[in-house]
Write an enzyme that holds these catalytic residues in place. Structure first.
Site, mmCIF file in Angstrom:
data_model
loop_
_atom_site.group_PDB
_atom_site.id
_atom_site.type_symbol
_atom_site.label_atom_id
_atom_site.label_comp_id
_atom_site.label_asym_id
_atom_site.label_seq_id
_atom_site.Cartn_x
_atom_site.Cartn_y
_atom_site.Cartn_z
ATOM 1 N N ASP A 76 0.869 -1.168 0.000
ATOM 2 C CA ASP A 76 0.000 0.000 0.000
ATOM 3 C C ASP A 76 0.920 1.236 0.000
ATOM 4 O O ASP A 76 2.120 1.119 0.284
ATOM 5 C CB ASP A 76 -0.877 -0.021 1.264
ATOM 6 C CG ASP A 76 -1.612 1.276 1.474
ATOM 7 O OD1 ASP A 76 -2.276 1.742 0.530
ATOM 8 O OD2 ASP A 76 -1.524 1.831 2.594
ATOM 9 N N ASP A 122 -0.244 5.120 0.834
ATOM 10 C CA ASP A 122 -0.524 6.151 1.854
ATOM 11 C C ASP A 122 -0.580 5.531 3.242
ATOM 12 O O ASP A 122 -1.368 4.621 3.499
ATOM 13 C CB ASP A 122 -1.829 6.862 1.529
ATOM 14 C CG ASP A 122 -1.716 7.646 0.239
ATOM 15 O OD1 ASP A 122 -0.813 8.496 0.164
ATOM 16 O OD2 ASP A 122 -2.488 7.384 -0.690
ATOM 17 N N GLY A 162 -10.005 7.389 -1.464
ATOM 18 C CA GLY A 162 -10.088 8.073 -2.748
ATOM 19 C C GLY A 162 -10.411 9.548 -2.535
ATOM 20 O O GLY A 162 -11.370 9.888 -1.847
HETATM 21 C C1 XBP Z 1 -5.306 6.235 0.435
HETATM 22 C C2 XBP Z 1 -6.408 7.062 -0.037
HETATM 23 C C3 XBP Z 1 -6.121 8.123 -1.007
HETATM 24 C C4 XBP Z 1 -5.388 9.310 -0.428
HETATM 25 C C5 XBP Z 1 -5.572 10.508 -1.303
HETATM 26 O O1 XBP Z 1 -5.811 4.959 0.824
HETATM 27 O O2 XBP Z 1 -7.544 6.860 0.327
HETATM 28 O O3 XBP Z 1 -7.344 8.544 -1.519
HETATM 29 O O4 XBP Z 1 -5.900 9.619 0.851
HETATM 30 O O5 XBP Z 1 -5.146 10.267 -2.613
HETATM 31 P P1 XBP Z 1 -4.859 3.655 0.755
HETATM 32 P P2 XBP Z 1 -6.031 10.750 -3.865
HETATM 33 O O6 XBP Z 1 -3.637 3.966 1.540
HETATM 34 O O7 XBP Z 1 -5.660 2.592 1.421
HETATM 35 O O8 XBP Z 1 -4.609 3.355 -0.674
HETATM 36 O O9 XBP Z 1 -6.504 12.133 -3.537
HETATM 37 O O10 XBP Z 1 -5.075 10.725 -5.031
HETATM 38 O O11 XBP Z 1 -7.170 9.794 -4.012
HETATM 39 MG MG MG Z 2 -2.984 3.190 3.373
#
Ligand code: XBP
Ligand code: MG
Length: 257
Positions: A15, A17, A58
């Site tokens: 993953d 973020d 997202g």
């Molecule tokens: C990460 C997200 C992303 C980011 C923002 O979730 O939910 O939407 O917060 O990025 P994970 P964007 O770590 O579970 O993938 O604004 O590009 O969507």
């Molecule tokens: Mg994450």
């Protein structure tokens, strides 16, 4: 052991973020806020509110969720979907600029583990809901310009219909790796992330962060404070714990044994 039963570790799916880097509080959040200011909106996502909004994965989906919950009058905006998409595009521009400045480092142990996995011939891939250019920018700014090429598959953003906690992105990545889930491990940081990975049949190791520390990680193979380094051992919160205090290829392989 026949190949049908072979559970040896062949790939690790990261993953992004919260897992590769602590991007949410001081990365995505201020980038959203900068886009709001630029668009003349008086919205401001504080640290606590953003923690609640993270329930929705997202960025575009998160903006819509915020509108529904906090400023429902905006739902009447003509061309709402396109407007949200444009606002999110501005957010991505701000976020990528932050990454290019080197504002967001990798979490402890991430660079080391990626290097060790590559040396051990274990394939690496990305499975994230974030926008693709955010992934390449983070990798390039932290691991160098060639690093996106180290990953056999990068699954990101809107390429699947259902974002985490749906398993779609993990199914998409596994299909392109041409590997069964039983030969792979997912590294995640959040409840939405582990729900997604487990639903795709993946053993999952969690490294928590301030936003996810108290979430439900039932079913995790290990829950750790971070991946750890020889000089900076991690703390175990549940499940297996790596000898010495850092996650390496050998530890991940034992989780498949
Ligand atoms: C990460 C997200 C992303 C980011 C923002 O979730 O939910 O939407 O917060 O990025 P994970 P964007 O770590 O579970 O993938 O604004 O590009 O969507
Ligand atoms: Mg994450």
């Amino acid at each position: 052991m026949t190949s049908r039963e072979d559970t040896s570790l062949r790939a690790v799916l990261f993953d992004v973020d919260g897992t590769l880097a602590d991007t949410e509080r001081d990365g995505h959040r201020p980038a959203f806020n900068a886009a709001f200011v630029e668009s003349g909106l008086d919205w401001e996502w504080g640290v606590e509110l953003y923690g609640e909004l993270l329930a929705v994965t997202g960025g575009k989906e998160r903006i819509r969720h915020y509108i529904e919950k906090h400023v429902p009058g905006e739902l009447d905006r003509p061309g709402l979907n396109d407007w949200i998409a444009a606002l999110h595009k501005a957010k991505t521009r701000h976020y990528v600029a932050m990454l290019a400045r080197g504002d967001i480092p990798l979490r402890p142990g991430v660079a080391r583990l990626i290097r060790e996995l590559r040396e051990a011939g274990i394939r690496i891939a990305i499975a994230t809901t974030t926008t693709p250019e955010n992934v390449t920018s983070l990798l390039e700014s932290t691991l160098g310009p060639d690093s996106p090429g180290w990953f056999d598959v990068i699954g990101a953003g809107d390429i699947v219909a259902g974002k985490k906690p749906e398993p779609d992105i993990y199914h998409w990545v596994l299909e392109r790796l041409a590997l069964p889930a039983r030969q792979c491990i997912a590294l995640e940081d959040s409840e939405n992330g582990i729900r997604s990975a487990l639903a795709a049949g993946l053993d999952t190791v969690i490294t928590v962060n301030a936003y996810t520390r108290f979430q439900d990680f039932t079913g995790a193979a290990a829950v750790l404070s971070h991946l750890g380094e020889p000089q900076q051992p991690c703390t175990g919160l549940a499940g297996s714990f790596p000898k010495g205090g850092w996650v390496d290829a050998a530890f991940l392989a034992t989780l498949k044994a």
